[in-house]
Structure formats: C-alpha cells, structure tokens
Scaffold this motif. Sequence first.
Motif, PDB file in Angstrom:
ATOM      1  N   THR A 274      71.752  -1.386  70.585  1.00 58.98           N
ATOM      2  CA  THR A 274      72.750  -0.594  71.302  1.00 58.98           C
ATOM      3  C   THR A 274      72.187   0.815  71.510  1.00 58.98           C
ATOM      4  O   THR A 274      71.190   1.197  70.887  1.00 58.98           O
ATOM      5  N   ILE A 275      72.832   1.591  72.350  1.00 61.19           N
ATOM      6  CA  ILE A 275      72.427   2.980  72.577  1.00 61.19           C
ATOM      7  C   ILE A 275      72.448   3.753  71.261  1.00 61.19           C
ATOM      8  O   ILE A 275      71.527   4.521  70.971  1.00 61.19           O
ATOM      9  N   GLU A 276      73.472   3.540  70.453  1.00 60.22           N
ATOM     10  CA  GLU A 276      73.586   4.229  69.172  1.00 60.22           C
ATOM     11  C   GLU A 276      72.426   3.869  68.242  1.00 60.22           C
ATOM     12  O   GLU A 276      71.877   4.738  67.570  1.00 60.22           O
ATOM     13  N   GLU A 277      72.070   2.589  68.200  1.00 63.31           N
ATOM     14  CA  GLU A 277      70.948   2.155  67.358  1.00 63.31           C
ATOM     15  C   GLU A 277      69.625   2.746  67.849  1.00 63.31           C
ATOM     16  O   GLU A 277      68.790   3.172  67.048  1.00 63.31           O
ATOM     17  N   LYS A 278      69.453   2.782  69.165  1.00 65.00           N
ATOM     18  CA  LYS A 278      68.232   3.375  69.729  1.00 65.00           C
ATOM     19  C   LYS A 278      68.160   4.860  69.410  1.00 65.00           C
ATOM     20  O   LYS A 278      67.091   5.365  69.042  1.00 65.00           O
ATOM     21  N   ASN A 279      69.271   5.562  69.550  1.00 59.57           N
ATOM     22  CA  ASN A 279      69.294   6.994  69.249  1.00 59.57           C
ATOM     23  C   ASN A 279      68.985   7.250  67.775  1.00 59.57           C
ATOM     24  O   ASN A 279      68.253   8.186  67.439  1.00 59.57           O
ATOM     25  N   HIS A 280      69.532   6.420  66.897  1.00 56.78           N
ATOM     26  CA  HIS A 280      69.264   6.586  65.476  1.00 56.78           C
ATOM     27  C   HIS A 280      67.787   6.318  65.171  1.00 56.78           C
ATOM     28  O   HIS A 280      67.164   7.049  64.397  1.00 56.78           O
ATOM     29  N   GLU A 281      67.231   5.288  65.757  1.00 57.92           N
ATOM     30  CA  GLU A 281      65.808   4.978  65.561  1.00 57.92           C
ATOM     31  C   GLU A 281      64.938   6.126  66.068  1.00 57.92           C
ATOM     32  O   GLU A 281      63.965   6.510  65.414  1.00 57.92           O
ATOM     33  N   LEU A 282      65.279   6.687  67.206  1.00 60.58           N
ATOM     34  CA  LEU A 282      64.545   7.832  67.740  1.00 60.58           C
ATOM     35  C   LEU A 282      64.638   9.019  66.784  1.00 60.58           C
ATOM     36  O   LEU A 282      63.639   9.681  66.505  1.00 60.58           O
ATOM     37  N   PHE A 283      65.827   9.272  66.251  1.00 62.28           N
ATOM     38  CA  PHE A 283      66.006  10.345  65.282  1.00 62.28           C
ATOM     39  C   PHE A 283      65.088  10.135  64.073  1.00 62.28           C
ATOM     40  O   PHE A 283      64.399  11.052  63.628  1.00 62.28           O
ATOM     41  N   LEU A 284      65.072   8.915  63.541  1.00 61.59           N
ATOM     42  CA  LEU A 284      64.251   8.630  62.359  1.00 61.59           C
ATOM     43  C   LEU A 284      62.769   8.836  62.652  1.00 61.59           C
ATOM     44  O   LEU A 284      62.031   9.377  61.818  1.00 61.59           O
TER      45      LEU A 284
ATOM     46  N   LYS B 137      71.536  18.265  67.729  1.00 64.16           N
ATOM     47  CA  LYS B 137      71.416  17.769  69.098  1.00 64.16           C
ATOM     48  C   LYS B 137      71.633  16.261  69.193  1.00 64.16           C
ATOM     49  O   LYS B 137      72.146  15.783  70.201  1.00 64.16           O
ATOM     50  N   MET B 138      71.259  15.543  68.150  1.00 61.84           N
ATOM     51  CA  MET B 138      71.385  14.088  68.207  1.00 61.84           C
ATOM     52  C   MET B 138      72.668  13.599  67.544  1.00 61.84           C
ATOM     53  O   MET B 138      72.947  12.418  67.554  1.00 61.84           O
ATOM     54  N   GLY B 139      73.427  14.521  66.966  1.00 65.53           N
ATOM     55  CA  GLY B 139      74.696  14.150  66.372  1.00 65.53           C
ATOM     56  C   GLY B 139      74.566  13.264  65.158  1.00 65.53           C
ATOM     57  O   GLY B 139      75.447  12.456  64.877  1.00 65.53           O
ATOM     58  N   GLU B 140      73.481  13.420  64.427  1.00 70.90           N
ATOM     59  CA  GLU B 140      73.271  12.609  63.220  1.00 70.90           C
ATOM     60  C   GLU B 140      74.073  13.169  62.066  1.00 70.90           C
ATOM     61  O   GLU B 140      74.201  14.393  61.913  1.00 70.90           O
ATOM     62  N   ALA B 141      74.591  12.298  61.246  1.00 65.73           N
ATOM     63  CA  ALA B 141      75.277  12.707  60.029  1.00 65.73           C
ATOM     64  C   ALA B 141      74.219  13.066  58.999  1.00 65.73           C
ATOM     65  O   ALA B 141      73.199  12.401  58.892  1.00 65.73           O
TER      66      ALA B 141
END
Length: 59
Positions: free
Chosen positions: A10-20, A50-54
């Motif tokens: 999902t977009i959320e999973e991709k964004n989290h992977e990019l953050f990591l 910017k990425m809205g990560e917790a």
Amino acid sequence: MEEKHWSEMTIEEKNHELFLRQKETLDQFLEHGAITKEQHDKSLHDLIEKMGEAVSQGT
C-alpha cells in the motif's frame, strides 16, 4: 512479517519502507563520520515530520 513485493504494498507501507531506508542512510552517514550527531538528529527530526512517522524507541 513476510516481505511483500513493492507492487503489492500500500502507499502507507511504501512510505514507511522509504522512511526506514532513509533513516538507515542517515545512520550510516553518522557511523562513518560523514555527518555530525547534530546534523543526523536535525535530519532525522525533519524526516520524521515530513513523512509523518510516529516516533518510537526502535525507530
């Protein structure tokens, strides 16, 4: 958790992977002396915002 193929995420999973991945790069820069601790912390703070990560202890 089993790794998913990029196209199945999902977009959320991709964004989290990019953050990591970006956090890992920052950590490596710090480890190898390419940036200071202050630069690392500022960049990580900006990335989190910017990425809205917790923020968590393990992140």
